[in-house]
Design an enzyme around this catalytic site. Structure first.
Site, PDB file in Angstrom:
ATOM      1  CB  CYS A  87      -0.980  -0.038   1.167  1.00  0.00           C
ATOM      2  SG  CYS A  87      -2.375   1.108   0.974  1.00  0.00           S
TER       3      CYS A  87
ATOM      4  CG  HIS B  32      -3.535  -3.601   3.443  1.00  0.00           C
ATOM      5  ND1 HIS B  32      -2.410  -3.040   3.998  1.00  0.00           N
ATOM      6  CD2 HIS B  32      -4.235  -2.573   2.882  1.00  0.00           C
ATOM      7  CE1 HIS B  32      -2.419  -1.725   3.799  1.00  0.00           C
ATOM      8  NE2 HIS B  32      -3.508  -1.414   3.127  1.00  0.00           N
TER       9      HIS B  32
ATOM     10  CD  GLU C 183      -0.793  -5.858   5.452  1.00  0.00           C
ATOM     11  OE1 GLU C 183      -0.938  -4.625   5.547  1.00  0.00           O
ATOM     12  OE2 GLU C 183      -0.642  -6.452   4.361  1.00  0.00           O
TER      13      GLU C 183
END
Length: 230
Positions: A86, A203, A205
């Site tokens: 990002c 994302h 994660e």
């Protein structure tokens, strides 16, 4: 393998990245403030998401001038691994470690929702635990995720197979409807020519545990651990 997360003023996804790395690597990554100038002993550098310097000027533009980014550039030039997620992707393009730029979303709105990504190649240290052509879900949260580059650069990325991820439908089709931020050619993530630098907007994660909604993103971090980084 020793990983490090770079911290800039306004970055806010470092804890998510640290948890994802620790879940796969088995140890906590090192946190490095942007004014430091050494990456000695580091194999993988991760630049997380957020709003470095409040996204003043352009997203990632001010962070790209921080002292640590000279060390990141040297690290990449030596063959070290770099992951930018990002705002991290934005910083990597502003620092010219990856080509192109991230502009305002086509809708001119901040987007916070899930998207689907297609893995364009699985023979990299970042994607080794995915199958080529696999589709996985990932959250997106950005206002400036519209990837753009000149036609020659886009053609080179295609010809050299450096597009890592594309926005697609759940069925894997790269349609305009699946391309929520308007990125050119549905590009969600790109690789450096030596395949050691990856930048992506969504994302992964945030999807590494069933308790947080799924594990679609965990193979990316497992790839880093299982392939090993020398």
């Amino acid at each position: 393998m020793q990983a490090a997360i770079i911290l800039f003023p306004g970055i806010n996804r470092e804890r998510d990245i640290a948890i994802a790395l620790e879940s796969s690597l088995g140890h906590h990554p090192k946190l490095i403030w942007h004014r430091e100038t050494s990456l000695a002993g580091i194999d993988l550098v991760v630049i997380p998401g957020g709003f470095s310097y409040g996204d003043y000027l352009r997203a990632g533009a001010m962070a790209a001038q921080s002292p640590i980014m000279r060390a990141v550039a040297d690290h990449a030039a030596r063959g070290g691994y770099v992951l930018g997620v990002c705002n991290g992707f934005q910083i990597l393009t502003e620092a010219q470690l990856l080509p192109g730029a991230l502009l305002r979303n086509q809708s001119l709105r901040f987007l916070s929702m899930d998207c689907h990504l297609r893995v364009e190649r699985s023979d990299t240290v970042f994607t080794g635990h995915y199958q080529r052509g696999a589709v996985f879900r990932a959250p997106m949260a950005h206002g400036d995720g519209n990837y753009i580059a000149d036609p020659a650069t886009l053609d080179r990325l295609e010809a050299e197979n450096l597009i890592a991820l594309r926005y697609v439908t759940p069925a894997g089709e790269a349609t305009p409807e699946a391309n929520l931020n308007g990125s050119t050619r549905n590009i969600a993530g790109i690789l450096s020519p030596n395949l050691r630098v990856l930048g992506l907007m969504p994302h992964p994660e945030n999807l590494i545990d069933p308790l947080t909604g799924g594990t679609d993103g965990k193979p990316l971090f497992d790839s880093l651990a299982s392939i090993g980084i020398a």
